[in-house]
Design an enzyme around this catalytic site. Structure first.
Site, mmCIF file in Angstrom:
data_model
loop_
_atom_site.group_PDB
_atom_site.id
_atom_site.type_symbol
_atom_site.label_atom_id
_atom_site.label_comp_id
_atom_site.label_asym_id
_atom_site.label_seq_id
_atom_site.Cartn_x
_atom_site.Cartn_y
_atom_site.Cartn_z
ATOM 1 N N LEU A 10 -88.343 -116.806 -102.188
ATOM 2 C CA LEU A 10 -89.138 -117.030 -100.977
ATOM 3 C C LEU A 10 -88.853 -115.919 -99.966
ATOM 4 O O LEU A 10 -87.715 -115.765 -99.512
ATOM 5 C CB LEU A 10 -88.798 -118.394 -100.371
ATOM 6 C CG LEU A 10 -88.890 -119.581 -101.338
ATOM 7 C CD1 LEU A 10 -88.646 -120.894 -100.594
ATOM 8 C CD2 LEU A 10 -90.248 -119.607 -102.050
ATOM 9 N N ARG A 17 -85.859 -116.076 -85.432
ATOM 10 C CA ARG A 17 -84.546 -116.022 -84.772
ATOM 11 C C ARG A 17 -83.910 -114.635 -84.837
ATOM 12 O O ARG A 17 -82.908 -114.373 -84.188
ATOM 13 C CB ARG A 17 -83.621 -117.078 -85.415
ATOM 14 C CG ARG A 17 -84.019 -118.497 -85.085
ATOM 15 C CD ARG A 17 -83.402 -119.519 -86.035
ATOM 16 N NE ARG A 17 -84.129 -119.606 -87.306
ATOM 17 C CZ ARG A 17 -83.797 -120.423 -88.304
ATOM 18 N NH1 ARG A 17 -82.745 -121.201 -88.192
ATOM 19 N NH2 ARG A 17 -84.510 -120.446 -89.431
ATOM 20 N N LYS A 24 -87.878 -110.554 -91.513
ATOM 21 C CA LYS A 24 -86.440 -110.786 -91.726
ATOM 22 C C LYS A 24 -85.928 -110.244 -93.057
ATOM 23 O O LYS A 24 -84.894 -109.573 -93.098
ATOM 24 C CB LYS A 24 -86.142 -112.283 -91.630
ATOM 25 C CG LYS A 24 -84.712 -112.638 -91.981
ATOM 26 C CD LYS A 24 -84.342 -114.043 -91.611
ATOM 27 C CE LYS A 24 -85.005 -115.072 -92.498
ATOM 28 N NZ LYS A 24 -84.588 -116.429 -92.108
ATOM 29 N N ASP A 105 -83.464 -114.863 -97.807
ATOM 30 C CA ASP A 105 -82.518 -114.646 -96.705
ATOM 31 C C ASP A 105 -81.110 -115.133 -97.067
ATOM 32 O O ASP A 105 -80.290 -115.385 -96.188
ATOM 33 C CB ASP A 105 -83.016 -115.291 -95.407
ATOM 34 C CG ASP A 105 -83.068 -116.816 -95.466
ATOM 35 O OD1 ASP A 105 -82.999 -117.371 -96.580
ATOM 36 O OD2 ASP A 105 -83.176 -117.434 -94.391
ATOM 37 N N GLY A 142 -80.110 -127.596 -93.420
ATOM 38 C CA GLY A 142 -80.493 -128.945 -93.827
ATOM 39 C C GLY A 142 -79.245 -129.679 -94.307
ATOM 40 O O GLY A 142 -78.420 -129.102 -95.013
ATOM 41 N N ARG A 336 -78.861 -80.187 -93.998
ATOM 42 C CA ARG A 336 -80.109 -80.942 -93.823
ATOM 43 C C ARG A 336 -80.821 -81.056 -95.171
ATOM 44 O O ARG A 336 -80.427 -80.409 -96.139
ATOM 45 C CB ARG A 336 -80.968 -80.249 -92.762
ATOM 46 C CG ARG A 336 -80.377 -80.430 -91.349
ATOM 47 C CD ARG A 336 -80.993 -79.511 -90.346
ATOM 48 N NE ARG A 336 -82.433 -79.610 -90.340
ATOM 49 C CZ ARG A 336 -83.254 -78.673 -89.847
ATOM 50 N NH1 ARG A 336 -82.753 -77.562 -89.340
ATOM 51 N NH2 ARG A 336 -84.546 -78.846 -89.881
ATOM 52 N N ASN A 380 -71.198 -63.168 -99.275
ATOM 53 C CA ASN A 380 -70.466 -63.515 -98.055
ATOM 54 C C ASN A 380 -71.425 -63.462 -96.874
ATOM 55 O O ASN A 380 -72.035 -62.424 -96.617
ATOM 56 C CB ASN A 380 -69.328 -62.521 -97.827
ATOM 57 C CG ASN A 380 -68.544 -62.909 -96.578
ATOM 58 O OD1 ASN A 380 -67.733 -63.811 -96.618
ATOM 59 N ND2 ASN A 380 -68.837 -62.238 -95.465
ATOM 60 N N TYR A 390 -88.541 -69.132 -88.709
ATOM 61 C CA TYR A 390 -89.730 -69.710 -88.072
ATOM 62 C C TYR A 390 -90.313 -68.713 -87.084
ATOM 63 O O TYR A 390 -89.623 -68.251 -86.182
ATOM 64 C CB TYR A 390 -89.320 -71.007 -87.365
ATOM 65 C CG TYR A 390 -90.460 -71.779 -86.748
ATOM 66 C CD1 TYR A 390 -91.598 -72.102 -87.494
ATOM 67 C CD2 TYR A 390 -90.399 -72.207 -85.429
ATOM 68 C CE1 TYR A 390 -92.637 -72.821 -86.926
ATOM 69 C CE2 TYR A 390 -91.434 -72.940 -84.858
ATOM 70 C CZ TYR A 390 -92.548 -73.249 -85.617
ATOM 71 O OH TYR A 390 -93.579 -73.965 -85.068
ATOM 72 N N SER A 408 -71.013 -59.988 -89.644
ATOM 73 C CA SER A 408 -71.150 -60.994 -88.595
ATOM 74 C C SER A 408 -72.347 -60.710 -87.698
ATOM 75 O O SER A 408 -72.781 -59.567 -87.561
ATOM 76 C CB SER A 408 -69.888 -61.007 -87.736
ATOM 77 O OG SER A 408 -68.799 -61.404 -88.529
HETATM 78 C C1 UD1 Z 1 -84.036 -123.557 -95.182
HETATM 79 C C2 UD1 Z 1 -84.005 -125.027 -95.650
HETATM 80 C C3 UD1 Z 1 -82.674 -125.642 -95.212
HETATM 81 C C4 UD1 Z 1 -81.516 -124.843 -95.783
HETATM 82 C C5 UD1 Z 1 -81.630 -123.351 -95.428
HETATM 83 C C6 UD1 Z 1 -80.613 -122.559 -96.223
HETATM 84 C C7 UD1 Z 1 -86.289 -125.964 -95.663
HETATM 85 C C8 UD1 Z 1 -87.268 -126.750 -94.916
HETATM 86 N N1 UD1 Z 1 -85.096 -125.753 -95.064
HETATM 87 O O1 UD1 Z 1 -83.980 -123.574 -93.766
HETATM 88 O O2 UD1 Z 1 -82.584 -126.996 -95.665
HETATM 89 O O3 UD1 Z 1 -80.291 -125.381 -95.296
HETATM 90 O O4 UD1 Z 1 -82.953 -122.843 -95.759
HETATM 91 O O5 UD1 Z 1 -80.556 -121.213 -95.847
HETATM 92 O O6 UD1 Z 1 -86.565 -125.541 -96.766
HETATM 93 N N2 UD1 Z 1 -90.227 -118.854 -96.195
HETATM 94 C C9 UD1 Z 1 -91.447 -118.529 -96.748
HETATM 95 N N3 UD1 Z 1 -92.558 -119.148 -96.264
HETATM 96 C C10 UD1 Z 1 -92.519 -120.090 -95.282
HETATM 97 C C11 UD1 Z 1 -91.251 -120.407 -94.730
HETATM 98 C C12 UD1 Z 1 -90.126 -119.792 -95.212
HETATM 99 O O7 UD1 Z 1 -91.534 -117.689 -97.644
HETATM 100 O O8 UD1 Z 1 -93.573 -120.606 -94.931
HETATM 101 C C13 UD1 Z 1 -89.013 -118.153 -96.714
HETATM 102 C C14 UD1 Z 1 -88.321 -117.310 -95.653
HETATM 103 O O9 UD1 Z 1 -88.805 -115.970 -95.681
HETATM 104 C C15 UD1 Z 1 -86.855 -117.404 -96.068
HETATM 105 C C16 UD1 Z 1 -86.747 -118.739 -96.790
HETATM 106 O O10 UD1 Z 1 -88.077 -119.128 -97.112
HETATM 107 O O11 UD1 Z 1 -86.487 -116.373 -96.952
HETATM 108 C C17 UD1 Z 1 -86.117 -119.842 -95.932
HETATM 109 O O12 UD1 Z 1 -86.850 -119.974 -94.726
HETATM 110 P P1 UD1 Z 1 -86.149 -120.180 -93.334
HETATM 111 O O13 UD1 Z 1 -87.192 -120.260 -92.296
HETATM 112 O O14 UD1 Z 1 -85.045 -119.217 -93.149
HETATM 113 O O15 UD1 Z 1 -85.534 -121.654 -93.514
HETATM 114 P P2 UD1 Z 1 -84.231 -122.255 -92.853
HETATM 115 O O16 UD1 Z 1 -84.547 -122.755 -91.497
HETATM 116 O O17 UD1 Z 1 -83.111 -121.312 -92.979
HETATM 117 MG MG MG Z 2 -82.976 -119.351 -93.528
#
Ligand code: UD1
Ligand code: MG
Length: 464
Positions: A10, A17, A24, A105, A142, A336, A380, A390, A408
Site C-alpha cells: 500500500l 502528518r 510520504k 510506510d 490500531g 564534479r 604534471n 567557457y 604554475s
Molecule cells: C494503519 C492501520 C493501523 C496500523 C498502522 C500501522 C488502518 C485503518 N490502520 O494506520 O491499524 O496500526 O497502519 O503502521 O489500516 N494507504 C493507501 N491508500 C489509502 C490509505 C492508506 O495506499 O487510501 C497506504 C499509505 O500510503 C500507507 C499505508 O497505506 O503506506 C498505511 O496508511 P496510513 O495512513 O499510514 O495508516 P495508519 O494511520 O498508519
Molecule cells: Mg502509517
C-alpha cells in the site's frame, strides 16, 4: 507444502502528518524511497505477483520502481486501506493462494520476520493472520483487542478508541496474510463507519470472524522493525535504525569505522574489505569502494567508483566520477560529475575537476580548475592552472597528451591541444596548440631597475 504467495504494497497515501509536498512513501530512508524496502521484502517472499497500489504522485512512485518486476494498481481517491487493497485485488482476480499485505510506510520490516509470520499463518491453517507487536507508546496505531480466550477479536483505530482501549499496548503493524478468497469477499463488505469515514482494512478481522473463519495474530518481539512512519520524527528514528543496520553489515564484512555513529552510508553502497572510514563521511547512491581504501573525515561521495587502496583525504566532494586504484584525492578537492581518473592519480588541495579524464600517474596537486579536459598519463599540472573552458557561450575542450609539464599559473584557453612531452612555462596564457616536445612560453620580458627603491624614498622625503 509451499503456498502460492502474492503481495500487495500500500503506497497511495499522501501522509498528511509528514507536512510535505512529497508523497510520504517517496521520503527516503538511507537514500532510498521508504516504500522500496517492503518491495524488496516482497521480492524475496512472493512466488506470485507483486502489486504496488499508487495514488498520490503515482508517476514519481512508479519511476522509483522502474525496472523491477512489480505491477501498479491505481487508487484514484485515497478512501482508506481497505479501498487500496480493493484496487490491488483488481490485479489479482485469477490468483488463488495467500495474499500478503505490506505497508509502504513500514520500511524496517525484514524478510525473516515476514517468513516467520507466514509460517504461523500456515501452521494455524488461518484464513487471515495479522502481524502485531507490543510498543511502549501505542499512540497512532490500531489497537489489538483480544477476547477472554486470548484470540484476536478486532482492531480499533487510535482515533476511534475509548480510554481503556487506548491503554492496550499491542498494536496492528499493518501487515497481514489473507486467503485470497476471503480477501476478495471481505473487501467488498467493509463499510466506512468510523471517525475518518474511510474503508479500514482492519475491519476484515471482524468480517472474517463473522464468517466463522479462522483469524490469527502473530506477535513479533521486534517492534522496531514494524514501526510505521507517519511523521518526520519517526522518519529520523527509522533512518537511525537503518544506519546502524547498514554500518553493522559493513563492519561484519571487514570495514573499519572510526565512529559508526557519525558515518552515513546509503543502503545500496558497496564497500570492500579493509576499507577504513573516518567520522563525518557521507557515502550516497550507487557508490562502490574497493578493498583497502582510506576515507578520512568529512567527505561526501555520491554515485562514484573508488578504486582499491585509494586515499581520500579530508573534506572532499566526489560526484558521479570514478577514481582509479592507488590514487590520492584531497584535502578539499571537488570532483564534479563526469570525471574518470586512472590509477595513481593525485588530486590535491583546492582542486576542482569537471567532466575530465586523467591518465595513469598524472597530478594536479594545488589550486587548479580542470574542466572538459582530456589529460594523458604522467602529466604534471602546476599550481594555479586553469582550463578556460567557457567562452560565455559554449564549453570547449582542452586536450593534453602524455608526459606533459604544465608550469604554475597557466591558463589553457580552450579549445586547445598540448602535444605529448610538451613543456608549458609558468605563467603562460596558451591560446594556440602546442606541438609535441615544444616549449610554450608567453610572458612579458622581465626588467630590473637597479636602485629604484632608494630613489623612490628620496623623492618622497624631498616633497615633505
Ligand atoms: C494503519 C492501520 C493501523 C496500523 C498502522 C500501522 C488502518 C485503518 N490502520 O494506520 O491499524 O496500526 O497502519 O503502521 O489500516 N494507504 C493507501 N491508500 C489509502 C490509505 C492508506 O495506499 O487510501 C497506504 C499509505 O500510503 C500507507 C499505508 O497505506 O503506506 C498505511 O496508511 P496510513 O495512513 O499510514 O495508516 P495508519 O494511520 O498508519
Ligand atoms: Mg502509517
Amino acid at each position: 507444502m509451499e503456498k502460492n504467495i502474492a503481495t500487495i504494497i500500500l503506497a497511495a497515501g499522501l501522509g498528511k502528518r509528514m507536512k510535505s509536498n512529497v508523497a510520504k512513501v517517496l521520503h527516503c530512508v538511507a537514500g532510498k524511497p521508504m516504500f522500496l524496502y517492503p518491495v524488496i521484502v516482497a521480492e524475496s517472499i512472493s512466488s506470485g505477483k507483486i502489486i504496488v497500489v499508487v495514488g498520490h504522485q503515482s508517476e514519481k512512485v512508479m519511476d522509483a520502481v522502474a525496472g523491477r518486476n512489480v505491477e501498479m494498481a491505481i487508487q484514484a481517491k485515497q478512501n482508506g486501506t481497505a479501498d487500496a487493497v480493493r484496487a490491488g485485488m483488481d490485479r489479482l482476480k485469477d490468483f488463488k493462494g495467500t495474499v500478503v499485505i505490506l505497508c509502504g510506510d513500514v520500511p524496517l520490516i525484514t524478510p525473516e520476520t515476514v517468513s516467520r509470520f507466514l509460517a504461523v499463518h500456515e501452521k494455524d491453517s488461518a484464513s487471515l493472520t495479522v502481524l502485531t507487536t507490543a510498543v511502549a507508546d501505542p499512540s497512532g496505531y490500531g489497537r489489538i483487542v483480544r477476547s477472554s480466550d486470548g484470540s484476536i477479536a478486532r482492531i480499533v483505530e487510535d482515533r476511534d478508541a475509548d480510554e481503556s482501549t487506548k491503554r492496550i499496548r499491542e498494536v496492528n503493524t499493518g501487515i497481514y496474510a489473507f486467503d485470497s478468497a476471503l480477501l476478495s469477499s471481505v473487501i467488498c463488505e467493509i463499510g466506512a463507519d468510523n471517525s475518518q469515514k474511510e474503508f479500514y482494512l482492519t475491519d476484515s478481522i471482524e468480517a472474517g470472524l463473522r464468517k466463522g473463519l479462522r483469524v490469527s495474530a502473530y506477535k513479533t518481539d521486534d517492534s522496531q522493525e514494524v514501526m510505521g512512519i507517519n511523521s518526520r520524527l519517526e522518519l529520523a528514528r527509522a533512518e537511525g535504525i537503518m544506519r546502524k543496520r547498514i554500518n553493522s553489515r559493513h563492519m561484519l564484512g571487514g570495514v573499519t569505522f572510526i565512529d559508526p555513529e557519525s558515518t552515513y552510508i546509503d543502503a545500496d553502497v558497496s564497500i570492500g574489505q579493509d576499507v577504513t572510514i573516518y567520522p563525518g563521511t557521507v557515502i550516497q547512491g550507487n557508490t562502490s569502494i574497493a578493498d583497502g581504501a582510506i576515507i578520512y573525515s568529512n567527505n561526501r561521495i555520491v554515485n562514484s567508483l573508488i578504486g582499491a587502496a585509494v586515499t581520500i583525504k579530508d573534506s572532499c566532494v566526489i560526484e558521479d566520477s570514478s577514481v582509479g586504484d592507488s590514487s590520492q584525492i584531497g584535502p578539499f578537492a571537488h570532483l564534479r560529475p563526469g570525471c574518470t581518473l586512472d590509477r595513481n592519480v593525485r588530486i590535491g588541495n583546492y582542486v576542482e575537476l569537471k567532466k575530465s579524464v586523467m591518465g595513469d600517474g598524472s597530478k594536479a596537486n594545488h589550486l587548479t580548475y580542470l574542466g572538459d579536459a582530456e589529460i594523458g598519463s604522467g602529466v604534471n599540472i602546476g599550481a594555479g592552472t586553469i582550463t578556460c573552458n567557457y567562452d560565455g557561450q559554449s564549453k570547449n575542450k582542452t586536450v593534453i597528451g602524455n608526459d606533459v609539464f604544465i608550469g604554475s599559473d597557466v591558463q589553457l584557453v580552450a579549445p586547445v591541444k598540448i602535444g605529448d612531452g610538451a613543456f608549458v612555462a609558468a605563467g603562460a596564457t596558451v591560446t594556440n596548440d602546442v606541438p609535441p616536445g615544444a616549449l610554450a612560453i608567453s610572458r612579458v620580458a622581465q626588467e630590473n631597475r637597479e636602485g629604484w627603491v632608494e630613489e623612490r624614498k628620496n623623492k618622497k622625503s624631498r616633497k615633505k
